[in-house]
Design a protein around this motif. Structure first.
Motif, mmCIF file in Angstrom:
data_model
loop_
_atom_site.group_PDB
_atom_site.id
_atom_site.type_symbol
_atom_site.label_atom_id
_atom_site.label_comp_id
_atom_site.label_asym_id
_atom_site.label_seq_id
_atom_site.Cartn_x
_atom_site.Cartn_y
_atom_site.Cartn_z
ATOM 1 N N PHE A 7 -15.643 21.286 10.778
ATOM 2 C CA PHE A 7 -14.884 20.917 11.850
ATOM 3 C C PHE A 7 -13.697 21.810 12.094
ATOM 4 O O PHE A 7 -13.470 22.301 13.010
ATOM 5 C CB PHE A 7 -14.418 19.711 11.354
ATOM 6 C CG PHE A 7 -13.432 18.949 12.445
ATOM 7 C CD1 PHE A 7 -14.094 18.897 14.062
ATOM 8 C CD2 PHE A 7 -12.223 18.464 12.448
ATOM 9 C CE1 PHE A 7 -13.140 18.413 14.894
ATOM 10 C CE2 PHE A 7 -11.475 17.819 13.417
ATOM 11 C CZ PHE A 7 -12.130 17.845 14.753
ATOM 12 N N THR A 8 -13.145 22.305 10.994
ATOM 13 C CA THR A 8 -11.944 23.241 11.151
ATOM 14 C C THR A 8 -12.396 24.381 11.841
ATOM 15 O O THR A 8 -11.710 24.782 12.635
ATOM 16 C CB THR A 8 -11.505 23.570 9.693
ATOM 17 O OG1 THR A 8 -11.691 22.374 9.033
ATOM 18 C CG2 THR A 8 -9.776 23.875 9.720
ATOM 19 N N ALA A 40 -28.825 21.346 -38.593
ATOM 20 C CA ALA A 40 -28.100 21.865 -37.559
ATOM 21 C C ALA A 40 -27.116 20.762 -37.005
ATOM 22 O O ALA A 40 -27.906 19.972 -36.067
ATOM 23 C CB ALA A 40 -28.763 22.714 -36.411
ATOM 24 N N SER A 76 -17.616 18.954 -28.295
ATOM 25 C CA SER A 76 -16.474 19.977 -28.201
ATOM 26 C C SER A 76 -15.320 19.461 -27.543
ATOM 27 O O SER A 76 -14.243 20.012 -27.779
ATOM 28 C CB SER A 76 -17.053 21.249 -27.870
ATOM 29 O OG SER A 76 -17.451 21.150 -26.640
ATOM 30 N N ARG A 126 -11.619 18.509 -36.279
ATOM 31 C CA ARG A 126 -12.188 19.885 -36.640
ATOM 32 C C ARG A 126 -13.287 19.886 -37.625
ATOM 33 O O ARG A 126 -13.214 19.340 -38.874
ATOM 34 C CB ARG A 126 -11.014 20.609 -37.419
ATOM 35 C CG ARG A 126 -9.720 20.873 -36.579
ATOM 36 C CD ARG A 126 -8.310 21.420 -37.386
ATOM 37 N NE ARG A 126 -9.070 22.870 -37.994
ATOM 38 C CZ ARG A 126 -9.267 23.971 -37.119
ATOM 39 N NH1 ARG A 126 -8.941 23.842 -35.905
ATOM 40 N NH2 ARG A 126 -9.693 25.105 -37.861
ATOM 41 N N TRP A 127 -14.349 19.771 -36.839
ATOM 42 C CA TRP A 127 -15.815 19.518 -37.693
ATOM 43 C C TRP A 127 -15.896 20.805 -38.649
ATOM 44 O O TRP A 127 -15.539 21.770 -38.530
ATOM 45 C CB TRP A 127 -16.902 19.741 -36.698
ATOM 46 C CG TRP A 127 -16.849 18.462 -35.572
ATOM 47 C CD1 TRP A 127 -16.153 18.522 -34.541
ATOM 48 C CD2 TRP A 127 -17.121 17.124 -35.964
ATOM 49 N NE1 TRP A 127 -16.302 17.189 -33.748
ATOM 50 C CE2 TRP A 127 -16.906 16.508 -34.757
ATOM 51 C CE3 TRP A 127 -18.048 16.464 -37.068
ATOM 52 C CZ2 TRP A 127 -17.453 15.049 -34.621
ATOM 53 C CZ3 TRP A 127 -18.307 15.273 -36.721
ATOM 54 C CH2 TRP A 127 -17.943 14.413 -35.689
ATOM 55 N N PRO A 128 -16.084 20.342 -39.932
ATOM 56 C CA PRO A 128 -16.190 21.225 -40.959
ATOM 57 C C PRO A 128 -17.667 22.194 -40.822
ATOM 58 O O PRO A 128 -17.415 23.221 -41.293
ATOM 59 C CB PRO A 128 -16.425 20.278 -42.209
ATOM 60 C CG PRO A 128 -16.431 19.052 -41.734
ATOM 61 C CD PRO A 128 -16.188 18.862 -40.458
ATOM 62 N N THR A 129 -18.459 21.595 -39.856
ATOM 63 C CA THR A 129 -19.894 22.344 -39.840
ATOM 64 C C THR A 129 -20.397 21.883 -38.451
ATOM 65 O O THR A 129 -19.965 21.095 -37.862
ATOM 66 C CB THR A 129 -20.704 22.080 -40.992
ATOM 67 O OG1 THR A 129 -21.860 22.932 -40.947
ATOM 68 C CG2 THR A 129 -21.298 20.703 -40.896
ATOM 69 N N GLY A 130 -21.433 23.022 -37.975
ATOM 70 C CA GLY A 130 -21.948 22.483 -36.933
ATOM 71 C C GLY A 130 -21.723 23.282 -35.710
ATOM 72 O O GLY A 130 -20.684 24.098 -35.620
ATOM 73 N N MET A 131 -22.047 22.602 -34.497
ATOM 74 C CA MET A 131 -21.765 23.448 -33.251
ATOM 75 C C MET A 131 -21.432 22.533 -32.431
ATOM 76 O O MET A 131 -21.952 21.162 -32.299
ATOM 77 C CB MET A 131 -23.137 24.307 -32.830
ATOM 78 C CG MET A 131 -24.243 23.565 -32.654
ATOM 79 S SD MET A 131 -25.631 24.509 -32.292
ATOM 80 C CE MET A 131 -26.377 24.417 -34.051
ATOM 81 N N GLY A 132 -20.485 22.598 -31.493
ATOM 82 C CA GLY A 132 -19.857 21.646 -30.588
ATOM 83 C C GLY A 132 -20.262 22.047 -29.209
ATOM 84 O O GLY A 132 -20.535 23.027 -28.531
ATOM 85 N N ILE A 133 -20.563 21.117 -28.452
ATOM 86 C CA ILE A 133 -20.845 20.940 -26.988
ATOM 87 C C ILE A 133 -20.392 19.715 -26.262
ATOM 88 O O ILE A 133 -20.159 18.765 -26.870
ATOM 89 C CB ILE A 133 -22.404 21.154 -26.814
ATOM 90 C CG1 ILE A 133 -22.828 21.228 -25.506
ATOM 91 C CG2 ILE A 133 -23.288 19.907 -27.126
ATOM 92 C CD1 ILE A 133 -24.195 21.767 -25.240
ATOM 93 N N LEU A 163 -28.939 19.629 -26.854
ATOM 94 C CA LEU A 163 -28.987 20.617 -27.577
ATOM 95 C C LEU A 163 -29.839 20.183 -28.979
ATOM 96 O O LEU A 163 -30.498 21.023 -29.475
ATOM 97 C CB LEU A 163 -27.581 20.845 -28.145
ATOM 98 C CG LEU A 163 -27.263 22.434 -28.746
ATOM 99 C CD1 LEU A 163 -27.543 23.298 -27.916
ATOM 100 C CD2 LEU A 163 -25.825 22.440 -29.208
ATOM 101 N N LYS A 190 -33.484 20.737 -28.309
ATOM 102 C CA LYS A 190 -33.606 22.039 -28.314
ATOM 103 C C LYS A 190 -33.692 22.671 -29.790
ATOM 104 O O LYS A 190 -34.629 23.584 -29.711
ATOM 105 C CB LYS A 190 -32.650 22.707 -27.442
ATOM 106 C CG LYS A 190 -32.755 24.352 -27.148
ATOM 107 C CD LYS A 190 -31.752 25.024 -26.491
ATOM 108 C CE LYS A 190 -31.839 26.456 -26.304
ATOM 109 N NZ LYS A 190 -30.819 27.087 -25.453
ATOM 110 N N ILE A 191 -32.795 22.345 -30.625
ATOM 111 C CA ILE A 191 -32.797 22.905 -32.023
ATOM 112 C C ILE A 191 -33.588 22.190 -32.949
ATOM 113 O O ILE A 191 -33.379 20.932 -33.360
ATOM 114 C CB ILE A 191 -31.489 23.100 -32.200
ATOM 115 C CG1 ILE A 191 -30.675 23.911 -31.392
ATOM 116 C CG2 ILE A 191 -31.505 23.749 -33.802
ATOM 117 C CD1 ILE A 191 -29.172 24.176 -31.506
#
Lengths: 831, 395
Positions: free
Chosen positions: B15-16, B193, B198, B229-236, B245, B248-249
């Motif tokens: 419109f603009t 895993a 995260s 602060r997670w001592p291990t693993g992966m964050g998402i 995830l 997938k793993i």
């Protein structure tokens, strides 16, 4: 030389002094996991180059170190809050934005390096879109890459790991598409994993030691002093640490080729210096150009914003105007059929709700498809000729009601100069047409009423004398007697025409009484049946139990006769049908076109008269109720039929509408207000009464000598004694001279000087019980109620039939109950 | 709603652009006011466009009551459904932004919203007087543990195993300790895993609260919170990220809220509760967890429940409102609608919970929530009687 020696002395003394001053206070050092440069694990042989260097300097300077672990970001925060004194591995970017103080010496430079699984490859940051990226949770590169990705408006799935080794593993396992590794860690470890180095790297930083802005500058100076000394000496601990960290093998190779590398580097440096100077100039020039362009753009943006605001304001104004226009506005497609938009007035005119009208096809607003086609043709023709259409069109509302409208159609050309849309302006002129019609009828009514009055005066003696002559038949020759009868007949016909005119002009007095409409219509139809061809089918259906209306049965009779006669004339030779239908009215059945309006507070009964005849052309619908308008051949119709019907219906506060399609017949709908009164029994009339006079003395007053003479003859022949006066003043004087000598005054109303009513009032003031009969033609200002009020016993309308006059005089004199009489002299008021 | 907003944005953009083009035309128009042809050709098309815009913006609602809420992501699918159903036949607009419990509570404390969604209750450190805030429990949720193992077995996990895995102490699925609990399952030689969140999350908060309760070591080294602060693993980020995830793993393990575990491949593990029973996370077992004595203020964590058939990582989700509703620009009507909405949630709304894998509130919680809603005030006066009479009639 001497100056240098002094400086060295000062520097050697300074740490000693500062160590002395700070002995009891340890230096708080932040450390974070930054393999291979720094590690928080203290059980290893080396804790990384930063800690090893710092511990070397601390040993030299006799410092006490106290380590504080945390993430990089936490430690930077602590540094700002003066909770730690020194941060190794701080990234120096060259600007002063973080307000920390850094050492002059860079310990090492590094950056973030990207890796992919061995068979994959990414070329640029843009290739990262929609990929899964592995980063280390506490890594500054994590934050940096997320910000780069969001600046480029890309979408990445980030997976956070605790260590670079986990990122490498994940790459090898194909769990992630891209991994972000510090280049120093990568140099050492990349060979351990089946991964692929990519050309994407970012966040180049020089890693140095940092202190808070208000921190201990002496620490920085001392560290810088040691670093500079260490870096000068290739056998120093600094290079040992570098070798330890990045491998002696590479280091010795490095030394072997050092001269070549150095000269190569020098050439490269010179080239890069030259390029840098050149580029800087270019950049300055471009920056100036850009900032100029930027200003121009900003101005343009501001102008555009202002223009947009102006447009919005002006559009608001236009929209309000569009909506507040009282004429209906429609904007349609190129076929003038689908409605793009409309204003409120358009919805109101057609009786649709605002959310419905947009879905209606425009052709539905016409009275029929045929009509629509006809008008579409006309509209297009006129647009081609004049560029617009303007005209009066009959349209249909949602409830079926037809109405006259002034319509203007203007085409709007699109860019290709084709008519893409049409603007249609519709003005509902119902009110104007109605008032025009009403004024016309009023004017005709006034004119006709006046003429009728004079005609009545003329007819009165003609009828009177011809009757008189017939009374004395014996003295006439047979031939003359026939002539007189013919005169009388013609005069009676003339009288009935005058009555019709008066009825139409609503000036005649009516005898309204509660009647069953159905019954009256039924009896009329049984009369009619015998007078129309037997091939015509005549039906009457009654669908109501509540058909009592206040009406004069004679007039209802007339209405039905008029309507049916019209229908009969319009019917085809075979299969002619006339259908009458009586039903209760509700709003939805008010169909067809009408100049009348119904009162919403009343209940109506509707009489429909439909035929399957030739119908009425649309263009004359408006005129059919006009008096003397006829489509019949000259001499076959008076043109008064429908005018009389409308006059009667209107005088009953009713309405009449008509609906017609050419060749499909016509339908008239009569709406009459229902009455709650009960129908009285039939009145009986004593026809055998003797109306002859008994020599009573009557004072007869009429300024028209001819009329007065006629009455005189009539009354004398009936056996009354008459004193005739043509001047009302003189008549009054005569009466006043001897009031007791008269039994009755018979006076005309309209006379010069003294009217009949005034004469009556004055006479009654002398003799209140004196019977007075007032004769009147059409009079607008004097009603029967007025007469009653004065005390006048009877009131007769001209033309006067001798029989009526005789009866009235006799009854007045005999003081009979006048209310039982069926003549027009009866009380009009139903009270 | 989001559709409407994005639609409007696109519309506005176009419109603009359109107006900028038309601006030039309008300038010509104003200079030649007498030229009726231009008037005819310009006035109406512009009006048409304007009319459409105005009708669209009118359609979006004038004089609507608007209530805004923000906070927890975990009950967001249920809240959206409730809002759609509740506002369906009323001239009320309710919005809920899934900003996370933390942001929702910040908005609430700044009095920037009408209500906050939170998986955790407020503590005295967060607000001066807890008396001012009413916690209305709305539904029950659970955090479930999902794994990616060959054959998709239904694992049995004890608190010790969960702690060991998430601390990184148990790193392979063939670990003796896991096998002992799952003799019927053929566990592979496969590295574990760990997948965690995260971003700051209520789900993490409940899961770590549970781990802190069952494990001293966890409590000491990691602790509980929306982000740890997670001592291990992966964050998402996001529940959906975690489940994707894990899917997938091979060998992955992660935690998600119950309503995100619909996938056939991600069979939630049975978890041993305090009574020693292995409990499957279901709407029923979550409801059982809440069958405990509730305090009147309803600020209670259900993790590690005493209930013998209760799932041990269960939680109430709350809506927080101020007891005194007269603040900001709110009028009595806002307050009354809010009370109606809350009352609707704890009664009619509950019938939608189970379908979306949230536990309906237990009767005791409904009764206490009713009392809490009745205690809402506007300028220290009770809200309109019909809220109360409705509640009474339902009783």
């Amino acid at each position: 030389m001497q100056r240098n020696r002094l400086l060295l002395l000062a520097l050697m003394l300074f740490p000693a002094l500062s160590a002395f001053g700070q002995e009891s206070e340890p230096i708080h050092v932040g450390i974070y996991e930054f393999e291979p440069l720094m590690t928080t694990q203290d059980n290893l042989y080396s804790r990384g180059i930063f800690i090893d260097l710092l511990e070397y300097i601390a040993a030299e300077e006799d410092w006490q170190l106290e380590y504080h672990e945390g993430t990089f970001q936490e430690l930077v925060n602590k540094l700002h809050q003066n909770q730690i004194d020194l941060l190794p591995g701080a990234s120096y970017t060259g600007d002063n934005s973080d307000s920390l103080v850094y050492t002059n010496e860079t310990i090492i430079s590094t950056w973030a390096q990207t890796y992919t699984p061995s068979r994959n490859y990414v070329q640029s940051i843009l290739d990262l879109d929609n990929l899964t990226v592995g980063v280390v949770r506490d890594d500054p590169y994590n934050v940096e890459l997320r910000s780069i990705i969001s600046r480029f408006d890309l979408e990445c799935t980030f997976i956070e790991f605790n260590h670079y080794r986990d990122v490498f593993s994940a790459l090898e396992m194909d769990w992630i598409d891209v991994g972000v590794i510090d280049r120093l860690y990568a140099v050492i470890h990349e060979d351990e994993y089946g991964v692929q180095k990519n050309p994407i790297f970012f966040s180049p930083v020089e890693l140095r030691f940092a202190i808070p802005a208000e921190g201990r500058l002496d620490l920085i100076e001392i560290i810088d002093y040691h670093l500079s000394a260490l870096k000068k000496n290739s056998n120093s601990v600094y290079y040992q640490f570098v070798n330890q960290t990045f491998g002696t093998a590479s280091s010795s190779k490095f030394l072997k080729y050092l001269p070549y590398i150095l000269s190569g580097t020098l050439i490269l440096l010179l080239i890069s210096f030259g390029t840098t100077v050149f580029m800087r100039k270019m950049v300055q020039q471009k920056t100036a150009e850009l900032s100029e362009k930027n200003e121009t753009l900003e101005k343009e943006i501001n102008m555009r914003i202002e223009a947009e605001e102006a447009v919005v304001r002006s559009n608001q104004l236009l929209h309000k105007t569009f909506e507040s226009i009282k004429d209906g506005l429609l904007i349609t497609d190129s076929d003038i059929n689908s409605i793009y938009t409309f204003n409120r007035a358009a919805a109101e005119i057609f009786g649709y709700s605002s959310d419905k009208i947009g879905q209606i096809q425009l052709s539905r607003f016409f009275t029929s498809q045929k009509e629509a086609q006809k008008y579409y043709h006309e509209i297009r023709e006129m647009i081609i000729e004049k560029g617009y259409f303007s005209g009066e069109v009959r349209l249909r509302r949602k409830n079926g009601e037809l109405f006259p409208a002034e319509v203007a159609v203007n085409p709007i050309e699109d860019s290709a100069e084709q008519y893409a849309t049409y603007v249609i302006i519709i003005r509902d002129v119902t009110y104007r047409v109605q008032s025009r019609q009403a004024r016309k009828m009023e004017a005709i009514g006034t004119l006709a009423g006046g003429i009728a009055h004079d005609f009545n005066n003329l007819l009165t003696p003609i009828i009177g004398y011809s009757d008189l002559m017939l009374l004395s038949k014996s003295t006439l020759e047979e031939k003359h007697s026939e002539f007189v009868e013919a005169i009388g007949q013609a005069a009676h016909q003339a009288k009935s025409l005058v009555n019709q005119i008066l009825t139409f002009s609503r000036k005649s007095e009516q005898e309204k009484q509660p009647i069953h409409l159905g019954t009256v219509v039924q009896s009329t139809l049984s009369l009619l049946r015998s007078s129309i061809p037997s091939t015509i089918e005549l039906n009457f259906r009654i669908d109501t139990h509540d058909d009592v209306v206040m009406a004069d049965p004679t007039q209802i009779h007339q209405i039905v006769m008029n309507l049916c006669t019209n229908s009969v004339h319009a019917l085809p030779e075979s299969n002619g049908k006339i259908q009458l239908h009586l039903f209760d009215h509700d709003a939805s059945t008010f169909v067809g076109w009408s100049s009348d309006r119904l009162n919403e507070d009343l209940d109506y009964v509707c009489l429909a008269v439909k035929d399957n005849g030739s119908g009425i052309p649309v263009d004359i619908l408006e005129k059919i109720f006009d008096p003397f308008y006829t489509t019949k051949e000259k001499g076959k119709g008076t043109g008064m039929g429908l005018a009389v019907v409308q006059g009667i219906v209107n005088s009953y506060q009713g309405a009449i509408t008509v609906e017609s399609e050419p060749y499909e017949g016509a339908a008239f709908y009569l709406y009459l207000p229902k009455s709650q009164k009960s129908v009285r029994g039939k009145t009986t009339r004593n026809e055998s009464m003797d109306y002859s006079g008994r020599s009573e003395h009557i004072l007869l007053v009429d300024d028209e000598k001819m009329v007065a003479d006629m009455f005189e003859h009539t009354l004398i022949s009936l056996g009354y004694t008459i004193t005739k006066m043509t001047n009302s003043q003189e008549a009054l004087s005569l009466f006043e001279s001897d009031p007791g000598s008269f039994d009755l005054i018979l006076t005309d109303q309209t006379m010069p000087a003294l009217t009949g009513a005034e004469l009556a009032r004055k006479a009654l003031s002398v003799r209140p019980e004196l019977p007075i009969i007032l004769l009147t033609g059409y009079s607008e200002t004097f009603s029967i109620e007025d007469a009653r009020e004065i005390g006048i016993r009877e009131y007769l309308m001209k033309p006067i039939i001798p029989g009526d006059l005789a009866r009235a005089i006799r009854l007045v004199l005999d003081e009979k109950d006048l209310s039982k009489m069926r003549w027009k002299t009866r009380t009009i008021s139903p009270h | 709603m989001s559709f409407f907003v994005s639609y409007n944005c696109i519309f506005y953009k176009n419109f603009t652009r359109f107006l900028t083009h038309k601006a030039i035309v309008i300038c010509i128009f104003s200079d030649n006011m007498r030229d009726m042809r231009i008037l005819r050709y310009i006035l109406l098309p512009v009006s048409v466009v304007l009319f459409l815009i105005i009708s669209i913006s009118m359609a979006s609602g004038n004089n609507e009551i608007i209530l805004t809420g923000s906070g927890a992501t975990f009950p967001y699918p249920l809240y959206s459904h409730w809002i759609n159903t509740f506002t369906g036949d009323q001239s009320v607009r309710i919005t809920y932004q899934p900003t996370g419990s933390g942001q929702g509570i910040r908005d609430f404390l700044n009095r920037n919203n009408d209500f906050a969604g939170s998986d955790i209750f407020l503590t005295e450190s967060e607000i001066e007087s807890l008396e001012d805030v009413v916690h209305i429990p709305t539904c029950l949720g659970a955090v479930v543990i999902i794994t990616n193992l060959p054959g998709n077995p239904r694992l049995k996990l004890t608190p010790d195993l969960i702690e060991g895995i998430f601390l990184g102490e148990i790193s392979n699925w063939s670990d003796r300790r896991i096998r002992r609990m799952n003799e019927a399952v053929n566990l592979p030689e496969l590295e574990i895993a760990v997948v965690h969140r995260s971003d700051g999350s209520g789900t993490t908060s409940i899961f770590t609260d549970y781990l802190s309760k069952v494990s001293k070591s966890w409590s000491a080294h990691v602790g509980a919170g929306k982000k740890v602060r997670w001592p291990t693993g992966m964050g998402i980020s996001g529940n959906s990220g975690v489940s994707a995830l894990v899917e997938k793993i091979p060998g992955a393990i992660g935690y998600v809220s119950l309503n995100y575990s619909r996938s056939e491949q991600l069979i939630p593990a049975l978890i041993q509760n305090r009574s020693g029973n292995f409990i499957e996370p279901t709407v029923q077992s979550v409801q059982s967890a809440a069958r405990i004595d509730l305090p009147d203020h309803m600020r209670i964590l259900l993790t590690n429940t005493d209930a013998p058939t209760g799932y041990p990582i269960s939680t109430f989700s709350y809506i927080l409102v101020y007891r005194e509703q007269a603040y900001g620009r709110r009028d009595t009507e806002n307050a009354r609608i809010l009370a109606d909405f809350l009352s609707w949630i704890i009664h009619e709304g509950q019938s939608y919970n189970a379908d979306l894998l949230y536990g309906p509130l237990p009767a005791e919680a409904v009764t206490k929530a009713e009392q809490a809603i009745q205690s809402l005030r506007y300028n220290n006066k009770p809200l309109s009687n019909n809220t109360e009479s409705e509640i009474q009639s339902e009783n």
